[in-house]
Design a protein around this motif. Structure first.
Motif, PDB file in Angstrom:
ATOM      1  N   ILE A   6      31.497  44.611  57.054  1.00 27.09           N
ATOM      2  CA  ILE A   6      31.352  44.224  55.638  1.00 27.09           C
ATOM      3  C   ILE A   6      32.112  42.919  55.432  1.00 27.09           C
ATOM      4  O   ILE A   6      33.251  42.776  55.887  1.00 27.09           O
ATOM      5  N   LEU A   8      33.417  40.644  52.292  1.00 31.09           N
ATOM      6  CA  LEU A   8      33.619  40.473  50.849  1.00 31.09           C
ATOM      7  C   LEU A   8      33.604  38.976  50.592  1.00 31.09           C
ATOM      8  O   LEU A   8      34.495  38.248  51.050  1.00 31.09           O
ATOM      9  N   GLU A  20      44.462  37.629  46.004  1.00 33.99           N
ATOM     10  CA  GLU A  20      45.155  38.926  46.120  1.00 33.99           C
ATOM     11  C   GLU A  20      44.238  40.123  45.866  1.00 33.99           C
ATOM     12  O   GLU A  20      44.247  41.075  46.650  1.00 33.99           O
ATOM     13  N   PRO A  21      43.432  40.134  44.790  1.00 37.02           N
ATOM     14  CA  PRO A  21      42.559  41.305  44.577  1.00 37.02           C
ATOM     15  C   PRO A  21      41.561  41.496  45.715  1.00 37.02           C
ATOM     16  O   PRO A  21      41.187  42.628  46.036  1.00 37.02           O
ATOM     17  N   PHE A  22      41.137  40.389  46.350  1.00 38.20           N
ATOM     18  CA  PHE A  22      40.189  40.482  47.458  1.00 38.20           C
ATOM     19  C   PHE A  22      40.868  41.131  48.664  1.00 38.20           C
ATOM     20  O   PHE A  22      40.267  41.938  49.371  1.00 38.20           O
ATOM     21  N   ARG A  24      43.435  43.221  48.462  1.00 37.72           N
ATOM     22  CA  ARG A  24      43.640  44.644  48.131  1.00 37.72           C
ATOM     23  C   ARG A  24      42.346  45.434  48.297  1.00 37.72           C
ATOM     24  O   ARG A  24      42.350  46.569  48.762  1.00 37.72           O
ATOM     25  N   LEU A  25      41.244  44.793  47.917  1.00 34.06           N
ATOM     26  CA  LEU A  25      39.932  45.422  48.061  1.00 34.06           C
ATOM     27  C   LEU A  25      39.614  45.669  49.536  1.00 34.06           C
ATOM     28  O   LEU A  25      39.146  46.755  49.911  1.00 34.06           O
ATOM     29  N   LYS A  28      41.647  48.599  50.739  1.00 28.82           N
ATOM     30  CA  LYS A  28      41.062  49.864  50.273  1.00 28.82           C
ATOM     31  C   LYS A  28      39.869  50.256  51.157  1.00 28.82           C
ATOM     32  O   LYS A  28      39.714  51.411  51.540  1.00 28.82           O
ATOM     33  N   LEU A  29      39.013  49.278  51.458  1.00 29.62           N
ATOM     34  CA  LEU A  29      37.815  49.577  52.246  1.00 29.62           C
ATOM     35  C   LEU A  29      38.161  49.959  53.680  1.00 29.62           C
ATOM     36  O   LEU A  29      37.538  50.845  54.260  1.00 29.62           O
ATOM     37  N   THR A  32      38.757  53.464  54.319  1.00 33.79           N
ATOM     38  CA  THR A  32      37.630  54.414  54.232  1.00 33.79           C
ATOM     39  C   THR A  32      36.703  54.340  55.441  1.00 33.79           C
ATOM     40  O   THR A  32      35.777  55.131  55.536  1.00 33.79           O
ATOM     41  N   VAL A  69      31.464  39.231  45.692  1.00 33.34           N
ATOM     42  CA  VAL A  69      32.433  39.744  44.718  1.00 33.34           C
ATOM     43  C   VAL A  69      32.501  38.729  43.568  1.00 33.34           C
ATOM     44  O   VAL A  69      33.429  37.928  43.457  1.00 33.34           O
TER      45      VAL A  69
ATOM     46  N   PHE B  71      37.965  38.067  38.735  1.00 37.07           N
ATOM     47  CA  PHE B  71      38.572  38.884  39.787  1.00 37.07           C
ATOM     48  C   PHE B  71      39.964  38.368  40.094  1.00 37.07           C
ATOM     49  O   PHE B  71      40.939  39.088  40.017  1.00 37.07           O
ATOM     50  N   GLY B 104      40.261  42.018  37.593  1.00 34.68           N
ATOM     51  CA  GLY B 104      40.271  42.240  39.039  1.00 34.68           C
ATOM     52  C   GLY B 104      41.615  42.700  39.577  1.00 34.68           C
ATOM     53  O   GLY B 104      41.714  43.111  40.733  1.00 34.68           O
ATOM     54  N   GLU B 105      42.663  42.621  38.759  1.00 37.82           N
ATOM     55  CA  GLU B 105      43.975  43.098  39.198  1.00 37.82           C
ATOM     56  C   GLU B 105      44.106  44.610  38.989  1.00 37.82           C
ATOM     57  O   GLU B 105      45.072  45.218  39.447  1.00 37.82           O
ATOM     58  N   LEU B 110      39.108  47.822  41.075  1.00 34.63           N
ATOM     59  CA  LEU B 110      38.975  47.599  42.522  1.00 34.63           C
ATOM     60  C   LEU B 110      38.415  48.843  43.221  1.00 34.63           C
ATOM     61  O   LEU B 110      37.614  48.718  44.152  1.00 34.63           O
ATOM     62  N   VAL B 113      34.746  48.740  42.727  1.00 33.68           N
ATOM     63  CA  VAL B 113      34.117  47.725  43.593  1.00 33.68           C
ATOM     64  C   VAL B 113      34.058  48.246  45.032  1.00 33.68           C
ATOM     65  O   VAL B 113      33.033  48.097  45.713  1.00 33.68           O
ATOM     66  N   ALA B 114      35.140  48.883  45.489  1.00 32.51           N
ATOM     67  CA  ALA B 114      35.163  49.436  46.854  1.00 32.51           C
ATOM     68  C   ALA B 114      34.061  50.490  47.001  1.00 32.51           C
ATOM     69  O   ALA B 114      33.346  50.512  48.013  1.00 32.51           O
ATOM     70  N   VAL B 118      30.893  50.525  49.656  1.00 30.00           N
ATOM     71  CA  VAL B 118      30.591  51.640  50.554  1.00 30.00           C
ATOM     72  C   VAL B 118      29.138  52.070  50.379  1.00 30.00           C
ATOM     73  O   VAL B 118      28.419  52.316  51.358  1.00 30.00           O
ATOM     74  N   VAL B 121      26.598  49.865  52.335  1.00 30.60           N
ATOM     75  CA  VAL B 121      26.421  50.023  53.784  1.00 30.60           C
ATOM     76  C   VAL B 121      25.920  51.424  54.111  1.00 30.60           C
ATOM     77  O   VAL B 121      25.633  51.719  55.278  1.00 30.60           O
TER      78      VAL B 121
END
Lengths: 123, 123
Positions: A6, A8, A20-22, A24-25, A28-29, A32, A69, B71, B104-105, B110, B113-114, B118, B121
């Motif tokens: 993936i 982003l 930063e949010p990217f 963190r995203l 998170k991914l 998973t 995003v 974001f 986005g913070e 987030l 978005v995550a 998911v 994919v």
């Protein structure tokens, strides 16, 4: 074994804190899934999309999904991104590259943003 | 009676379709509250923030919360927006103007978005 990366894909900005949010995203991914998750930017930040796609191809991915995003789908998503994706497909003919709709078009994302707004006004 | 407006503040773009998620977001929020919800843009789209704030003041709001629908927090949110907010505060000294952190913070945003990524994919 199939490996599905993936990417982003964000606009990029001069201020490094913008990303930063990217990051963190991506974190998170990664929690998973075991397949790779990376970032790429249209401008002002590195890596760009061709660099990120090449890295995933080298890492053994056979499929890559690019997720823009962005909230809105304007010229960057509708015009600039397809051109770069075409360039990546030409460079990696054995790699399947999907491109998702911008995250801001998703109802679940908009519901989360609406919920955040409601929390901001405390009502 | 207190009236608390929300302004969804976005970057703006040349393509009018770019604003669609912002309009859907405003519609979602209007369904949850009776106080006004409006849009404003930094550039390329109208209204700008001073125009949107003036309209809410005229509509009888005593408080306005500006939510940056971005974001990342780069120069637009950290530098440009505070200058425009200061200008709005000077123009409307009896109006309380809050400015939220960029959407986005927020962890809930987030996570949504995550979740969207998911789903893209299929894994």
């Amino acid at each position: 074994m199939s490996k599905h990366g993936i990417i982003l894909f964000g606009h990029g900005a001069r201020d490094p804190r913008w990303a930063e949010p990217f990051e963190r995203l991506a974190t998170k991914l990664r929690a998973t899934r075991s397949d790779p998750v990376s970032l790429a930017f249209l401008e002002l930040m590195m890596p760009d999309l061709p660099t990120a796609v090449a890295a995933l191809a080298l890492d053994g991915c056979d499929t890559v999904t690019v997720v823009p995003v962005f909230f809105g789908q304007g010229g960057h998503v509708r015009r600039d991104l397809p051109l770069v994706i075409d360039q990546c497909r030409s460079a990696h003919p054995y790699l399947t590259i999907h491109c998702a709709t911008a995250v801001g078009e998703d109802d679940g994302v908009l519901d989360a943003v609406a919920d955040y707004c409601v929390r901001q006004v405390g009502s």
